[in-house]
Design a protein around this motif. Structure first.
Motif: not given
Length: 69
Positions: A51-63
């Motif tokens: 943290k702190p992370w953004t929605h884009d950070d999560v989506l990028t890491r999951v991808r």
């Protein structure tokens, strides 16, 4: 997850032979002293999102994780 945190779930899944990808999200920033309640040793090689992370950070890491398979 009462009585079983993310690290416990990860360990149980690996013992059972499950290879599901994991992404851990820490409530601690990289500059904080650390999570004394079950921090992940770096040798596990498990992706960790601080943290702190953004929605884009999560989506990028999951991808990234899904693309490894």
């Amino acid at each position: 997850m009462p009585r079983l945190g993310g690290r416990g779930l990860y360990d149980a899944a690996r013992r059972a032979g499950n290879t599901t990808p994991f992404l851990f999200a820490s409530g601690y920033s990289p500059d904080s002293p650390g999570d004394e309640r079950g921090s992940l040793p770096p040798e596990l090689g498990v992706p960790l999102l601080h943290k702190p992370w953004t929605h884009d950070d999560v989506l990028t890491r999951v991808r990234e994780i899904l693309d490894r398979k």
